[in-house]
Scaffold this motif. Structure first.
Motif, short mmCIF file in Angstrom:
data_model
loop_
_atom_site.label_atom_id
_atom_site.label_comp_id
_atom_site.label_asym_id
_atom_site.label_seq_id
_atom_site.Cartn_x
_atom_site.Cartn_y
_atom_site.Cartn_z
N GLY A 142 0.87 -1.06 -0.11
CA GLY A 142 0.11 0.05 -0.07
C GLY A 142 0.77 1.18 0.24
O GLY A 142 0.66 2.16 -0.81
N ALA A 143 1.99 1.37 0.68
CA ALA A 143 2.85 2.37 0.90
C ALA A 143 3.45 2.62 -0.54
O ALA A 143 3.60 3.77 -0.93
N ALA A 144 4.06 1.46 -1.13
CA ALA A 144 4.59 1.71 -2.32
C ALA A 144 3.62 2.30 -3.48
O ALA A 144 4.12 3.00 -4.25
N ILE A 145 2.68 1.71 -3.34
CA ILE A 145 1.38 2.36 -4.37
C ILE A 145 1.28 3.93 -4.11
O ILE A 145 1.38 4.61 -5.10
N ALA A 146 1.25 4.04 -2.91
CA ALA A 146 0.90 5.52 -2.43
C ALA A 146 2.06 6.35 -3.22
O ALA A 146 1.97 7.42 -3.65
N ALA A 147 3.31 5.75 -2.96
CA ALA A 147 4.58 6.50 -3.39
C ALA A 147 4.40 6.78 -4.87
O ALA A 147 4.89 7.76 -5.36
N LYS A 148 4.08 5.84 -5.51
CA LYS A 148 4.09 5.70 -6.97
C LYS A 148 2.86 6.64 -7.63
O LYS A 148 3.11 7.67 -8.34
N LEU A 149 1.74 6.69 -6.79
CA LEU A 149 0.82 7.88 -7.37
C LEU A 149 1.12 9.19 -6.90
O LEU A 149 0.55 10.04 -7.74
N ALA A 150 1.73 9.22 -5.81
CA ALA A 150 2.19 10.76 -5.57
C ALA A 150 3.08 11.27 -6.64
O ALA A 150 3.00 12.43 -6.93
N GLU A 151 3.93 10.36 -7.09
CA GLU A 151 4.92 10.65 -8.22
C GLU A 151 4.02 11.16 -9.67
O GLU A 151 4.66 11.99 -10.35
N GLU A 152 2.93 10.58 -9.63
CA GLU A 152 2.13 10.87 -10.85
C GLU A 152 1.00 12.17 -10.59
O GLU A 152 0.13 12.30 -11.46
N GLY A 153 1.30 12.61 -9.20
CA GLY A 153 0.36 13.75 -9.22
C GLY A 153 -1.03 13.53 -8.49
O GLY A 153 -1.58 14.50 -8.42
N ALA A 154 -1.32 12.42 -8.02
CA ALA A 154 -2.45 12.26 -7.51
C ALA A 154 -2.57 12.62 -6.20
O ALA A 154 -1.66 12.52 -5.48
N ASN A 155 -3.72 13.43 -5.64
CA ASN A 155 -4.10 13.30 -4.22
C ASN A 155 -4.08 12.01 -3.41
O ASN A 155 -4.91 11.28 -3.94
N ARG A 177 3.25 10.68 8.85
CA ARG A 177 4.62 11.04 8.42
C ARG A 177 4.73 10.69 6.88
O ARG A 177 5.38 11.72 6.09
N SER A 178 4.48 9.61 6.52
CA SER A 178 4.33 9.47 5.03
C SER A 178 3.56 10.55 4.03
O SER A 178 4.00 11.10 3.16
N ALA A 179 2.43 10.99 4.64
CA ALA A 179 1.66 12.05 4.01
C ALA A 179 2.37 13.28 3.92
O ALA A 179 2.25 13.82 2.78
N LYS A 180 3.04 13.63 5.07
CA LYS A 180 3.86 14.87 4.86
C LYS A 180 4.91 14.79 3.80
O LYS A 180 5.21 15.75 3.11
N GLU A 181 5.83 13.76 3.96
CA GLU A 181 6.80 13.44 3.05
C GLU A 181 6.41 13.39 1.67
O GLU A 181 7.06 14.24 0.71
N TYR A 215 12.87 -12.36 -5.37
CA TYR A 215 11.66 -11.58 -4.62
C TYR A 215 11.66 -10.39 -5.70
O TYR A 215 12.43 -9.73 -6.15
N GLY A 216 10.20 -9.82 -5.42
CA GLY A 216 9.99 -8.49 -6.30
C GLY A 216 10.16 -7.59 -5.30
O GLY A 216 10.19 -7.53 -4.13
N ALA A 217 10.56 -6.29 -6.08
CA ALA A 217 10.49 -4.93 -5.27
C ALA A 217 9.12 -4.56 -5.10
O ALA A 217 8.49 -4.48 -6.12
N PRO A 218 8.99 -3.93 -3.80
CA PRO A 218 7.45 -3.11 -3.85
C PRO A 218 7.24 -2.26 -4.84
O PRO A 218 6.05 -1.90 -5.29
N SER A 219 8.22 -1.36 -5.47
CA SER A 219 8.21 -0.46 -6.54
C SER A 219 7.65 -0.91 -7.82
O SER A 219 7.06 -0.50 -8.51
#
Ligand SMILES: NC(=O)c1ccc[n+]([C@@H]2O[C@H](COP(=O)([O-])OP(=O)(O)OC[C@H]3O[C@@H](n4cnc5c(N)ncnc54)[C@H](OP(=O)(O)O)[C@@H]3O)[C@@H](O)[C@H]2O)c1
Length: 261
Positions: A20-33, A46-50, A225-229
């Motif tokens: 879930g955190a990895a998807i959040a980071a990827k969507l943030a890169e794409e400009g999603a709120n 913490r993660s929302a702030k970052e 193993y796969g990477a979360p990203s």
């Protein structure tokens, strides 16, 4: 490729760590709120702030225990009245490992509440606004066990099959409203959850965790193993504008682990 989700809102469950955190980071890169949900409110904040500082997006964290039916009912009302997401990542923590026989009723019930009933309730609430807008994306995180049941993960194998049935049925109901519903199936993506399962297996088999991980990696066609990203990149595509003609599908992100066609 432009994923076409800049400025759209993604509600991500199980977002404090792992997939879930990895998807959040990827969507943030794409400009999603982002609206991030899990029990650990501090990690979410913490993660929302970052993510908002790094990508100029809006991100908030909401602490919800998805195994608590009352809390989920209140959260569903909040989704309808305030959050109204364009995208939903339906996800939560995995159940404890065990064979099919001998699981306590309480474990079946708690796991079904967390991984099935809460997911249904949240999805229904999220889809309502998506249909009104004529655009939406639902992506449920399942497991390779939906297709090839994993030994000693009976509760997960059982409940995720029910989620698959719900998603496939829902996909047909809402496709005409511009809403897609898909499932993504991780194999061995390197997260805390997989670490816990490896540790439990090492204990059962009298091996070190390193031995178990080496054996598992060697058994996979891709040999690692796969990477979360890597997982999150596929998820982001399934949540995107260009994936609008993909619905009712289960996408494997497993390095070839599932042997069937
Ligand atoms: N990683 C893999 O390769 C793999 C393979 C097959 C299936 N899966 C499944 O995919 C899902 C995500 O996996 P993961 O590896 O990211 O697991 P993870 O690292 O354990 O993360 C699980 C997430 O769910 C949240 N969560 C757990 N219980 C919750 C509850 N009661 N209420 C709200 N949030 C809750 C956790 O946050 P809090 O603790 O803060 O609540 C965390 O953010 C799990 O269901 C897992 O079984 C993963």
């Amino acid at each position: 490729m432009d994923l076409g989700i800049k400025g759209k809102t993604a509600l991500i469950l199980g977002a404090s760590q792992g997939l879930g955190a990895a998807i959040a980071a990827k969507l943030a890169e794409e400009g999603a709120n982002l609206v991030l949900v899990a029990r650990n409110g501090e990690a979410l904040e913490r993660s929302a702030k970052e993510l908002s500082a790094a990508h100029g997006i809006t991100a908030t964290g909401i602490s919800v225990d998805l195994s608590d039916a009352e809390a989920v009912a209140a959260f569903a009302a909040q989704i309808r009245s305030e959050i109204k997401p364009d995208m939903l990542v339906a996800n939560a923590g995995g159940p404890p490992p065990s064979p099919a026989i001998g699981v306590e009723q309480e474990v079946w019930q708690r796991s079904a509440q967390l991984l099935l009933f809460s997911i249904i309730q949240v999805t229904e609430a999220a889809v309502e606004g998506m249909r009104e807008k004529g655009w939406g994306r639902v992506l449920a995180i399942g497991s390779s066990g939906v297709i090839q049941p994993i030994p000693n993960l009976a509760v997960s194998n059982t409940i995720r099959g029910a989620v698959a049935g719900f998603c496939k049925t829902l996909a047909a109901e809402v496709a005409g409203d511009g809403v897609t519903v898909n499932m993504i199936l991780p194999g061995k993506i390197d997260t805390a959850r997989v670490g816990q399962l490896d540790t439990a297996r090492a204990g059962r088999e009298g091996k070190t965790v390193e031995q178990v991980r080496t054996e598992i990696a060697a058994s996979l066609p891709i040999k690692r193993y796969g990477a979360p990203s890597e997982f999150a990149s596929v998820a982001a595509f399934l949540l995107s504008q260009p994936a609008g003609y993909v619905t009712g599908q289960m996408t494997r992100v497993d390095g070839g682990m599932i042997r069937s066609i």
